[in-house]
Enzyme design. Structure first.
Site, PDB file in Angstrom:
ATOM      1  N   HIS A 110       3.780   0.842   5.651  1.00  0.00           N
ATOM      2  CA  HIS A 110       2.484   0.356   5.166  1.00  0.00           C
ATOM      3  C   HIS A 110       2.205  -0.998   5.799  1.00  0.00           C
ATOM      4  O   HIS A 110       3.116  -1.711   6.205  1.00  0.00           O
ATOM      5  CB  HIS A 110       2.497   0.238   3.638  1.00  0.00           C
ATOM      6  N   GLY A 111       0.926  -1.362   5.832  1.00  0.00           N
ATOM      7  CA  GLY A 111       0.569  -2.664   6.399  1.00  0.00           C
ATOM      8  C   GLY A 111       0.778  -2.695   7.906  1.00  0.00           C
ATOM      9  O   GLY A 111       1.282  -3.668   8.460  1.00  0.00           O
ATOM     10  N   GLU A 147       6.716   5.041  -3.192  1.00  0.00           N
ATOM     11  CA  GLU A 147       7.024   3.710  -2.649  1.00  0.00           C
ATOM     12  C   GLU A 147       8.147   3.062  -3.440  1.00  0.00           C
ATOM     13  O   GLU A 147       8.189   3.117  -4.662  1.00  0.00           O
ATOM     14  CB  GLU A 147       5.769   2.824  -2.683  1.00  0.00           C
ATOM     15  N   ASP A 171      -3.908   7.907  -0.605  1.00  0.00           N
ATOM     16  CA  ASP A 171      -3.024   6.747  -0.468  1.00  0.00           C
ATOM     17  C   ASP A 171      -2.899   6.064  -1.842  1.00  0.00           C
ATOM     18  O   ASP A 171      -3.657   6.385  -2.765  1.00  0.00           O
ATOM     19  CB  ASP A 171      -3.660   5.821   0.592  1.00  0.00           C
ATOM     20  N   HIS A 172      -1.975   5.097  -1.954  1.00  0.00           N
ATOM     21  CA  HIS A 172      -1.773   4.299  -3.181  1.00  0.00           C
ATOM     22  C   HIS A 172      -2.574   4.669  -4.424  1.00  0.00           C
ATOM     23  O   HIS A 172      -3.686   4.192  -4.629  1.00  0.00           O
ATOM     24  CB  HIS A 172      -2.128   2.819  -2.919  1.00  0.00           C
ATOM     25  N   ASP A 223       2.303   5.332  -6.397  1.00  0.00           N
ATOM     26  CA  ASP A 223       2.941   4.043  -6.152  1.00  0.00           C
ATOM     27  C   ASP A 223       3.444   3.461  -7.463  1.00  0.00           C
ATOM     28  O   ASP A 223       2.699   2.869  -8.228  1.00  0.00           O
ATOM     29  CB  ASP A 223       1.933   3.101  -5.482  1.00  0.00           C
ATOM     30  N   SER A 279      -1.258  -2.979  10.387  1.00  0.00           N
ATOM     31  CA  SER A 279      -2.071  -3.883  11.215  1.00  0.00           C
ATOM     32  C   SER A 279      -1.325  -5.185  11.457  1.00  0.00           C
ATOM     33  O   SER A 279      -0.724  -5.737  10.543  1.00  0.00           O
ATOM     34  CB  SER A 279      -3.400  -4.211  10.523  1.00  0.00           C
ATOM     35  N   GLY A 329      -2.493  -6.020   4.230  1.00  0.00           N
ATOM     36  CA  GLY A 329      -3.567  -6.970   4.505  1.00  0.00           C
ATOM     37  C   GLY A 329      -4.170  -7.444   3.198  1.00  0.00           C
ATOM     38  O   GLY A 329      -4.283  -6.675   2.239  1.00  0.00           O
TER      39      GLY A 329
HETATM   40 ZN   LIG Z   1       0.023   0.475   1.400  1.00  0.00          ZN
END
Ligand SMILES: [Zn+2]
Length: 304
Positions: free
Chosen positions: A230-231, A143, A81-82, A113, A233, A195
């Site tokens: 993404h994000g 992204e 990820d990222h 990213d 939650s 988050g």
């Molecule tokens: Zn992310």
């Protein structure tokens, strides 16, 4: 067994999303995998650079090693990820060598990213990583747009962010970006926020984000590739489920399971109790919140 590129195409076509779980602490890997298998679903374990420095995941090698102990390729694969070109603190990152290392370690997909760069530079950085990934036969996520939350300090007013649409991924830029970079999956900004991870904010309840579903649909038609949320939650369920019908093929979830782990560990001091909390939360997310129980055969075959 289909490779991950095919699996995400299946996801886009069937509307059955692939959740990707971030693991800022290595003991989270086992219960997440157990929960995904328990639900007979398919998911990714993913690890971002900031989780090696700001949390306790160690590094790409440590995560790959722990993943290797529990791997089950019918149900879980490993995603990088990222890896930012410029990080959340404004520092330049040697992104190419980190991504090369992950590819050598056998990661099944990677993300670059470049979203803090101007469009042209984001395109150039992404192109380089796509070439590396494709030479190794794996997909590359990129992204475009501004997804806030990882920077230090409080988030600007969410209502203001959402109603102005400031930072949303622009349709024409997305079309051009995907054509020029040949990236496989695109992380888009449509109202979602990361988050908080900085001290003093990371334990707070996450803002309840909304999604601009019409904008998402337009991005999906302009790009025709699997889009990534993404994000994940804290977004109300009706938005999340609707997004899977409008182009979102992968949803990243970090805060929900991180806070489950941290609060159980703090309360009891027991890693195994914290692992059990992660198992319960992940099983609930996969089965109840995302509605993905028993979807593994669909995602593998690409048909309902
Ligand atoms: Zn992310």
């Amino acid at each position: 067994m289909p490779n991950l590129g095919v699996i995400l195409q299946n996801s886009l076509r069937t509307g059955v999303a692939v959740p990707a779980f971030n693991v800022p602490y290595l003991p989270m890997i086992e219960p997440v995998i157990r929960a995904v298998i328990d639900q007979n679903a398919f998911a990714l374990i993913e690890t971002a650079r900031l989780e090696w420095y700001k949390f306790e995941a160690g590094g790409p090698q440590e995560v790959a090693q722990e993943f290797g102990c529990w791997q089950s390729p019918d149900h879980v694969r490993l995603h990088l990820d990222h890896i930012p070109v410029i990080d959340e603190d404004g520092q330049q990152v040697d992104y190419l060598s980190i991504i090369r290392q992950a590819i050598d370690l056998g990661y099944h997909s990677v993300m670059v990213d470049g979203s803090r760069l101007p469009l042209e530079e984001n395109i150039n950085a992404t192109k380089r990583v796509v070439q590396l990934a494709h030479a190794a036969g794996i997909p590359c996520e990129a992204e475009l747009g501004v997804i806030r939350g990882h920077e230090a300090g409080p988030l600007p007013s969410y209502e203001e962010l959402f109603s102005s649409g400031a930072g949303f991924t622009k349709i024409e830029e997305a079309r051009r970006f995907v054509t020029e970079t040949s990236c496989d999956w695109l992380s888009v900004a449509i109202g979602n926020v990361h988050g908080a991870i900085s001290k003093g904010y990371k334990d707070q309840k996450k803002v309840s984000a909304r999604l601009d579903l019409n904008h998402l649909k337009a991005l999906s038609s302009a790009t025709s590739i699997p889009l990534v949320l993404h994000g994940g939650s804290g977004i109300p369920q009706e938005y999340v489920l609707a997004s899977f019908k409008k182009g979102i093929a992968k949803i990243n979830i970090a805060t929900e399971i991180r806070q489950a782990y941290e609060s159980a560990l703090e309360e009891t001091g027991s890693v195994s109790t914290a692992q059990e909390a992660v198992f319960q939360r992940t099983a609930w997310l996969v089965g109840d919140y995302l509605g993905l129980k028993d979807t593994q055969p669909i995602i593998m075959k690409g048909q309902v």
